[in-house]
Design an enzyme around this catalytic site. Structure first.
Site, PDB file in Angstrom:
ATOM      1  N   HIS A  68       2.224   4.289  -3.137  1.00 15.58           N
ATOM      2  CA  HIS A  68       2.185   5.749  -3.086  1.00 15.58           C
ATOM      3  C   HIS A  68       3.491   6.336  -3.631  1.00 15.58           C
ATOM      4  CE1 HIS A  68      -1.638   6.289  -1.156  1.00 15.58           C
ATOM      5  NE2 HIS A  68      -1.307   5.583  -0.098  1.00 15.58           N
ATOM      6  N   HIS A 123       0.836  -1.208   0.000  1.00 14.93           N
ATOM      7  CA  HIS A 123       0.000   0.000   0.000  1.00 14.93           C
ATOM      8  C   HIS A 123       0.869   1.256   0.000  1.00 14.93           C
ATOM      9  CE1 HIS A 123      -3.685   2.288   1.522  1.00 14.93           C
ATOM     10  NE2 HIS A 123      -2.704   3.167   1.618  1.00 14.93           N
ATOM     11  N   GLU A 124       1.823   1.319   0.929  1.00 11.56           N
ATOM     12  CA  GLU A 124       2.647   2.525   1.046  1.00 11.56           C
ATOM     13  C   GLU A 124       3.652   2.635  -0.096  1.00 11.56           C
ATOM     14  OE1 GLU A 124       1.641   4.666   2.986  1.00 11.56           O
ATOM     15  OE2 GLU A 124       0.339   3.423   4.231  1.00 11.56           O
TER      16      GLU A 124
END
Length: 217
Positions: free
Chosen positions: A134, A130-131
């Site tokens: 980004h 998820h991170e």
């Protein structure tokens, strides 16, 4: 959400340039390395060095697993997207209820060490990709919506992970302390930050219903 074909077309239109964010001093490195022909010593490749920055305390086995997972995710992304990416600085200094956060311009990842201990499998399977998505999204497309179609497509196409925007972890152990105040309506809880502001004389708080000033119980 971008379809896989649209994602790769967008990447081709954007060219092969990868941004080179500023990187803070590092204390340890994991990842791929190359042989330095002059010294015959193993030296970290500038693109493939995985940096950890944090306290002087030894890393836990879970934190080491996270660093290894970060490196694995980047290798998967490089294979899927056919380009290299500068490895991020990784820290375990995040506090509060967030599991992780990505600092785009600094190319930095921060994870919550407490929630990691309590939700290790979910961190490895979901929070890390998820991170990382980004950071990848910023390097590939520039500034976009935090969980927009580009980010969602990277999650699905590269990591095969459902693009959920929030976690559902129990955050009781990381919830901030609060202090009981009172008004005509009854008890009201204020955060420790607001309580400290009252003690310093910087703020006074009013009940939204009865409009009376809150008084510490």
């Amino acid at each position: 959400m971008l379809k896989p074909a649209d994602l790769f077309n967008a990447l081709r239109r954007g060219g092969s340039k990868v941004l080179a964010p500023q990187v803070s001093p590092t204390f340890a490195a994991l990842g791929q390395h190359q042989l330095d022909s002059k010294t015959d010593n193993v030296a970290p490749h500038p693109m493939h060095s995985h940096h950890f920055s944090g306290s002087s305390r030894p890393l836990s086995s879970l934190q080491i697993q996270i660093l290894e997972r970060v490196e694995t995710c980047y290798q998967e992304a490089e294979i899927a997207l056919k380009r290299t990416f500068l490895r991020p600085v990784t820290q375990f200094s995040l506090r509060g209820k967030s599991a992780g956060t990505a600092h785009l311009q600094q190319n930095r990842l921060r994870f919550n060490a407490v929630l990691l201990r309590e939700n290790s499998e979910a961190f490895l399977a979901e929070v890390v990709p998820h991170e990382i998505c980004h950071l990848l999204c910023f390097q590939l497309f520039g500034k976009t919506k935090p969980h927009g179609k580009e980010w969602q497509s990277l999650m699905l196409t590269v990591f095969k992970v459902k693009p959920s925007t929030t976690h559902s972890f129990n955050t009781t152990s990381v919830a901030g302390k609060d202090v009981e105040y009172r008004c005509a309506c009854g008890p009201i809880r204020l955060s420790i930050r607001r309580h400290n502001k009252v003690l310093r004389g910087e703020s006074r708080y009013i009940c939204k219903r009865c409009k009376a000033h809150l008084i510490a119980a």
